[in-house]
Design a protein around this motif. Structure first.
Motif, mmCIF file in Angstrom:
data_model
loop_
_atom_site.group_PDB
_atom_site.id
_atom_site.type_symbol
_atom_site.label_atom_id
_atom_site.label_comp_id
_atom_site.label_asym_id
_atom_site.label_seq_id
_atom_site.Cartn_x
_atom_site.Cartn_y
_atom_site.Cartn_z
ATOM 1 N N HIS A 88 -36.588 -1.251 -15.595
ATOM 2 C CA HIS A 88 -35.702 -0.193 -15.060
ATOM 3 C C HIS A 88 -36.414 0.638 -13.987
ATOM 4 O O HIS A 88 -35.824 1.439 -13.305
ATOM 5 C CB HIS A 88 -35.254 0.697 -16.223
ATOM 6 N N HIS A 101 -38.286 3.200 -14.169
ATOM 7 C CA HIS A 101 -38.604 4.586 -14.514
ATOM 8 C C HIS A 101 -38.166 4.839 -15.951
ATOM 9 O O HIS A 101 -37.478 3.998 -16.544
ATOM 10 C CB HIS A 101 -37.927 5.589 -13.561
ATOM 11 N N CYS A 141 -35.934 7.419 -17.883
ATOM 12 C CA CYS A 141 -35.001 8.538 -17.741
ATOM 13 C C CYS A 141 -34.339 8.775 -19.100
ATOM 14 O O CYS A 141 -34.508 7.980 -20.027
ATOM 15 C CB CYS A 141 -33.963 8.198 -16.673
ATOM 16 N N CYS A 171 -27.831 3.823 -17.355
ATOM 17 C CA CYS A 171 -29.182 3.255 -17.405
ATOM 18 C C CYS A 171 -29.449 2.548 -18.730
ATOM 19 O O CYS A 171 -30.290 1.653 -18.810
ATOM 20 C CB CYS A 171 -30.219 4.357 -17.200
HETATM 21 ZN ZN LIG Z 1 -32.487 5.546 -15.185
#
Ligand SMILES: [Zn+2]
Length: 372
Positions: free
Chosen positions: A187, A189, A191, A225
């Motif tokens: 991904h 990162h 988050c 995400c």
């Molecule tokens: Zn994300």
């Protein structure tokens, strides 16, 4: 051996090779190395970065993050850099100290060396001028100040990669699981959304594990995400028709989130529609999962209004608030985190129901609500 020596061309490389321990280890154990000129420059750059960071090879405080293997240099692939950075730093995947961060192939090669005791980070990136470097203090007391974030993001690292590097490095320093780091590599990162995907992955393995003949099918409605985390955990890729994304209006999110909704919720509490589909026995068993963001923000001691600061993404608070919450979420123990997952509605049907919900133009929640 001759070819190897010839390929390096540069006399000073002998010094580097000795540093790399290649001679000491004996060549029989290694495949033939044939670095191109850009990789020789990359080797010099990462040596330089290690010197600047002030740690010896093999120091356990050191993490290497790189998009090597994905990113390119002059249009050439960069898989060789994975060995180079390992040889220079002794950071390896096996010791959870080398992470390969996915980026588009068109992105230039970059590498970040991070030391967790003082937050020092040396970021190296390929450009038309060759490899250039930026030194940043990413310790929380520094980088989570707006002016420091802004200053760092204006360098060669840029805002997007700064967010990647800060969130992954801080979570690594907090000793989060390898599994979470694997989802973060893809991904690129960590988050709040990726965190919830990881939590939901655990939730499903505990409460809704696959039984013989079943496959998961996920509908991200709205997309988020979290689908990327689920894709890595369960191999539920869009290409295998195991994950679908659907836009949902704010009004409908509010309506279907039920009591998980709160005014100005910065992240939709409606997380994902999960189905266990068995074509052979012609069944589809599903559950709509939500996330209790109100409790997450409260437990993390964070203000959700910071997620929508004036100026949006141009305001460093936008990234800082997300980075802070992400690291906190990653650090909370899993038993506690599983309590944030809420079951909004369970449903059952024939296998074709899964396709029906994924079909274009269908409001999956309206269909689910109509089921008995
Ligand atoms: Zn994300």
């Amino acid at each position: 051996m001759k070819k190897f020596a010839g390929s390096l061309l540069v006399g000073c490389m002998v010094f580097l090779l000795m540093e790399l321990n290649l001679f000491a280890c004996g060549f029989d154990e290694y495949r033939e190395i044939n670095y191109n000129k850009e990789m020789v420059q990359a080797m010099n750059a990462v040596f330089n970065a290690r010197n600047k960071i002030g740690l010896e090879k093999g120091d356990e405080r050191l993490l290497a993050l790189t998009n090597a293997g994905y990113g390119t240099v002059n249009g050439k692939t960069t898989e060789a850099f994975l060995d180079i950075v390992s040889n220079v730093t002794a950071c390896t995947m096996g010791t959870k100290s080398l992470l390969t961060v996915h980026t588009p192939f068109t992105e230039p090669l970059w590498c970040a060396l991070y030391r967790k005791d003082n937050g020092k980070l040396i970021f190296t990136k390929w450009s038309e001028k060759g490899f250039t470097q930026q030194q940043i203090d990413i310790s929380p007391k520094k980088i989570f100040k707006s002016q420091d974030w802004k200053k760092a993001a204006s360098g060669i690292i840029g805002s997007k990669t700064l967010f990647s590097v800060v969130t992954i490095s801080h979570c690594w320093a907090a000793d989060v699981s390898w599994s979470l780091l694997k989802t973060a590599e893809f991904h690129n990162h960590i988050c709040p959304g990726l965190n919830t995907g990881f939590i939901i992955g655990e939730y499903l393995q505990k409460k809704y594990p696959l039984r013989k003949g079943e496959k998961y099918m996920f509908i991200g409605a709205p997309p988020g995400c979290l689908l990327d985390a689920l894709q890595i955990i369960f191999d539920t890729t869009a290409g295998k028709s195991a994950a679908f994304s659907k836009a949902v209006s704010k009004q409908k999110i509010e309506k279907y989130s039920q009591d998980l909704w709160f005014k100005d919720a910065p992240i939709p509490p409606l997380a994902v529609i999960v189905m266990r589909v068995n074509k052979k026995s012609n069944s589809c068993e599903g559950v709509v999962l939500g996330v209790d963001w109100k409790s997450i923000f409260a437990d993390a001691g964070q203000n959700y209004q910071d997620f929508a600061p004036s100026g949006g993404k141009a305001n460093p608070v936008y990234f800082i608030s997300r980075a802070k919450l992400s690291v906190k979420m990653a650090s909370i123990n899993m038993a506690k985190k599983l309590t944030y997952v809420k079951e909004i509605k369970k449903f059952f049907g024939q296998a074709a129901l899964a396709q029906k919900l994924a079909m274009e133009g269908t409001d999956p929640y309206a269909v689910i609500q109509s089921l008995q």
